[in-house]
Design a protein around this motif. Structure first.
Motif, PDB file in Angstrom:
ATOM      1  N   CYS A 154       0.548  -1.375   0.263  1.00 29.04           N
ATOM      2  CA  CYS A 154      -0.012   0.208   0.260  1.00 29.04           C
ATOM      3  C   CYS A 154       0.972   1.166  -0.272  1.00 29.04           C
ATOM      4  O   CYS A 154       0.535   2.056  -0.883  1.00 29.04           O
ATOM      5  CB  CYS A 154      -1.074  -0.081   1.289  1.00 29.04           C
ATOM      6  SG  CYS A 154      -2.480  -1.374   0.458  1.00 29.04           S
ATOM      7  N   LYS A 162      -1.806   6.541  -9.682  1.00 32.83           N
ATOM      8  CA  LYS A 162      -2.872   6.147  -9.494  1.00 32.83           C
ATOM      9  C   LYS A 162      -3.900   4.673  -9.923  1.00 32.83           C
ATOM     10  O   LYS A 162      -4.510   4.111  -9.654  1.00 32.83           O
ATOM     11  CB  LYS A 162      -4.381   7.254 -10.151  1.00 32.83           C
ATOM     12  CG  LYS A 162      -5.185   6.743  -9.364  1.00 32.83           C
ATOM     13  CD  LYS A 162      -6.518   7.636  -9.379  1.00 32.83           C
ATOM     14  CE  LYS A 162      -7.939   7.539  -8.752  1.00 32.83           C
ATOM     15  NZ  LYS A 162      -8.388   6.493  -9.270  1.00 32.83           N
ATOM     16  N   GLU A 163      -3.137   5.026 -11.096  1.00 31.24           N
ATOM     17  CA  GLU A 163      -3.998   4.121 -12.824  1.00 31.24           C
ATOM     18  C   GLU A 163      -3.540   2.314 -11.822  1.00 31.24           C
ATOM     19  O   GLU A 163      -4.111   0.852 -11.956  1.00 31.24           O
ATOM     20  CB  GLU A 163      -3.274   3.669 -13.864  1.00 31.24           C
ATOM     21  CG  GLU A 163      -3.935   4.707 -14.714  1.00 31.24           C
ATOM     22  CD  GLU A 163      -2.967   6.595 -14.306  1.00 31.24           C
ATOM     23  OE1 GLU A 163      -1.494   5.914 -14.699  1.00 31.24           O
ATOM     24  OE2 GLU A 163      -3.327   7.308 -14.039  1.00 31.24           O
ATOM     25  N   GLN A 164      -2.197   2.072 -10.997  1.00 28.01           N
ATOM     26  CA  GLN A 164      -0.744   0.938 -10.745  1.00 28.01           C
ATOM     27  C   GLN A 164      -2.697   0.600  -9.811  1.00 28.01           C
ATOM     28  O   GLN A 164      -2.460  -0.521  -9.457  1.00 28.01           O
ATOM     29  CB  GLN A 164       0.010   1.745 -10.145  1.00 28.01           C
ATOM     30  CG  GLN A 164       0.586   0.363  -9.876  1.00 28.01           C
ATOM     31  CD  GLN A 164       2.213   0.067  -9.860  1.00 28.01           C
ATOM     32  OE1 GLN A 164       3.125   1.901  -9.016  1.00 28.01           O
ATOM     33  NE2 GLN A 164       3.151  -0.200 -10.466  1.00 28.01           N
ATOM     34  N   LEU A 165      -2.176   1.438  -8.726  1.00 26.93           N
ATOM     35  CA  LEU A 165      -3.181   0.935  -7.526  1.00 26.93           C
ATOM     36  C   LEU A 165      -4.919   0.753  -8.116  1.00 26.93           C
ATOM     37  O   LEU A 165      -4.890  -0.761  -7.301  1.00 26.93           O
ATOM     38  CB  LEU A 165      -3.405   2.797  -6.794  1.00 26.93           C
ATOM     39  CG  LEU A 165      -4.815   2.468  -5.076  1.00 26.93           C
ATOM     40  CD1 LEU A 165      -3.963   1.462  -4.545  1.00 26.93           C
ATOM     41  CD2 LEU A 165      -4.525   3.785  -4.770  1.00 26.93           C
ATOM     42  N   ASP A 166      -5.595   1.630  -8.776  1.00 24.18           N
ATOM     43  CA  ASP A 166      -6.822   1.106  -9.214  1.00 24.18           C
ATOM     44  C   ASP A 166      -6.588  -0.036  -9.841  1.00 24.18           C
ATOM     45  O   ASP A 166      -7.105  -1.362  -9.237  1.00 24.18           O
ATOM     46  CB  ASP A 166      -6.915   2.007 -10.154  1.00 24.18           C
ATOM     47  CG  ASP A 166      -7.554   3.295  -9.437  1.00 24.18           C
ATOM     48  OD1 ASP A 166      -8.078   3.177  -8.610  1.00 24.18           O
ATOM     49  OD2 ASP A 166      -8.060   3.861 -10.576  1.00 24.18           O
ATOM     50  N   GLN A 167      -5.364  -0.894 -10.205  1.00 26.36           N
ATOM     51  CA  GLN A 167      -5.474  -1.792 -11.021  1.00 26.36           C
ATOM     52  C   GLN A 167      -4.816  -3.504  -9.737  1.00 26.36           C
ATOM     53  O   GLN A 167      -5.991  -4.216 -10.099  1.00 26.36           O
ATOM     54  CB  GLN A 167      -4.255  -1.989 -11.910  1.00 26.36           C
ATOM     55  CG  GLN A 167      -4.432  -3.081 -12.807  1.00 26.36           C
ATOM     56  CD  GLN A 167      -2.770  -3.138 -13.830  1.00 26.36           C
ATOM     57  OE1 GLN A 167      -1.779  -2.312 -13.803  1.00 26.36           O
ATOM     58  NE2 GLN A 167      -2.758  -4.286 -14.703  1.00 26.36           N
ATOM     59  N   SER A 168      -4.082  -3.040  -8.790  1.00 29.27           N
ATOM     60  CA  SER A 168      -4.017  -3.608  -8.132  1.00 29.27           C
ATOM     61  C   SER A 168      -5.361  -4.077  -7.490  1.00 29.27           C
ATOM     62  O   SER A 168      -5.394  -5.074  -6.815  1.00 29.27           O
ATOM     63  CB  SER A 168      -2.929  -3.447  -7.029  1.00 29.27           C
ATOM     64  OG  SER A 168      -2.009  -3.181  -7.894  1.00 29.27           O
ATOM     65  N   ARG A 169      -6.301  -3.533  -7.235  1.00 31.66           N
ATOM     66  CA  ARG A 169      -7.572  -3.064  -6.292  1.00 31.66           C
ATOM     67  C   ARG A 169      -8.989  -4.312  -7.411  1.00 31.66           C
ATOM     68  O   ARG A 169      -8.830  -4.941  -6.293  1.00 31.66           O
ATOM     69  CB  ARG A 169      -7.901  -2.254  -5.999  1.00 31.66           C
ATOM     70  CG  ARG A 169      -7.443  -1.127  -4.863  1.00 31.66           C
ATOM     71  CD  ARG A 169      -8.692   0.337  -4.938  1.00 31.66           C
ATOM     72  NE  ARG A 169      -7.478   0.919  -3.617  1.00 31.66           N
ATOM     73  CZ  ARG A 169      -8.330   2.318  -3.294  1.00 31.66           C
ATOM     74  NH1 ARG A 169      -8.388   2.689  -4.572  1.00 31.66           N
ATOM     75  NH2 ARG A 169      -7.107   2.592  -2.878  1.00 31.66           N
ATOM     76  N   GLU A 170      -8.266  -4.064  -8.730  1.00 29.04           N
ATOM     77  CA  GLU A 170      -9.164  -4.131  -9.787  1.00 29.04           C
ATOM     78  C   GLU A 170      -8.721  -6.017  -9.696  1.00 29.04           C
ATOM     79  O   GLU A 170      -9.929  -6.916  -9.408  1.00 29.04           O
ATOM     80  CB  GLU A 170      -9.201  -3.864 -10.452  1.00 29.04           C
ATOM     81  CG  GLU A 170     -10.480  -4.389 -11.849  1.00 29.04           C
ATOM     82  CD  GLU A 170     -10.607  -3.913 -13.144  1.00 29.04           C
ATOM     83  OE1 GLU A 170     -10.805  -4.292 -13.641  1.00 29.04           O
ATOM     84  OE2 GLU A 170     -10.751  -2.645 -13.121  1.00 29.04           O
ATOM     85  N   CYS A 176      -6.319  -0.407   0.394  1.00 29.11           N
ATOM     86  CA  CYS A 176      -5.174   0.248   1.482  1.00 29.11           C
ATOM     87  C   CYS A 176      -6.358   1.140   2.070  1.00 29.11           C
ATOM     88  O   CYS A 176      -7.369   1.588   1.749  1.00 29.11           O
ATOM     89  CB  CYS A 176      -4.576   0.900   0.251  1.00 29.11           C
ATOM     90  SG  CYS A 176      -3.170  -0.628  -0.175  1.00 29.11           S
TER      91      CYS A 176
END
Length: 177
Positions: A154, A162-170, A176
């Motif tokens: 996290c 932000k795209e990397q965070l969104d991709q990891s979430r999805e 996080c």
């Protein structure tokens, strides 16, 4: 499957180096994220992983159906011709890397190093590592394809695009706070 999951994490810049700034600036490996010693977000992530470590170890010893890919993150430092392990977030020249194929005997463990070290020279991918419970920095496993644990991801993801965070979430289900 495990190696592909861990490799995906490595591609998401989830290996951590705690190194002096001049070395951090010299790295050109996009799979390695540098974190300053004592980073508050990383300290909080480590504390959370420690609070939940016993539950992880219980699952490791008796994996529930639908769980797999049990891995641990350890902090490595070169020491003479060997390596030393540390969870000290203020230490310099620490490279935090994942191990897998974990074998437990009480609070003593062995596992294989899954990452390729960027700076640590006295260990290589695939080497067997011996360590104690007190050496564990973070942990993860997958449950029905979603990541559980991996709290140190996290601070790295929140500091990145932000795209990397969104991709990891999805894709991985990483949550996080």
């Amino acid at each position: 499957m495990l190696r592909s999951v861990i490799s995906l994490f490595s591609m998401l810049a989830l290996s951590i180096l705690v190194i002096p700034a001049e070395l951090a600036l010299a790295t050109d490996n996009p799979n390695v994220q540098s974190i300053a010693p004592g980073d508050p977000a990383m300290a909080k992530a480590h504390e959370k992983s420690q609070r939940e470590l016993d539950g992880f170890l219980e699952k490791l010893r008796n994996p529930p159906p639908g769980t797999e890919n049990y891995s641990l993150k350890l902090g490595f430092m070169d020491k003479g011709k060997d390596v030393a392990l540390t969870t000290d977030q203020m230490a310099q020249n620490v490279e935090f890397m994942w191990v897998y194929q974990i074998e437990a005997s009480g609070d003593h463990f062995t596992a294989l190093l899954d990452d390729t070290p960027e700076y640590i020279r006295n260990i290589k991918q695939g080497d067997r590592v011996e360590f104690e419970k007190s050496d564990i920095f973070d942990w993860l496993y997958t449950e029905n394809g979603k990541v559980k644990g991996d709290y140190t991801a996290c601070p790295l993801l929140l500091a990145g695009p932000k795209e990397q965070l969104d991709q990891s979430r999805e894709i991985y289900g990483i949550v996080c706070d």
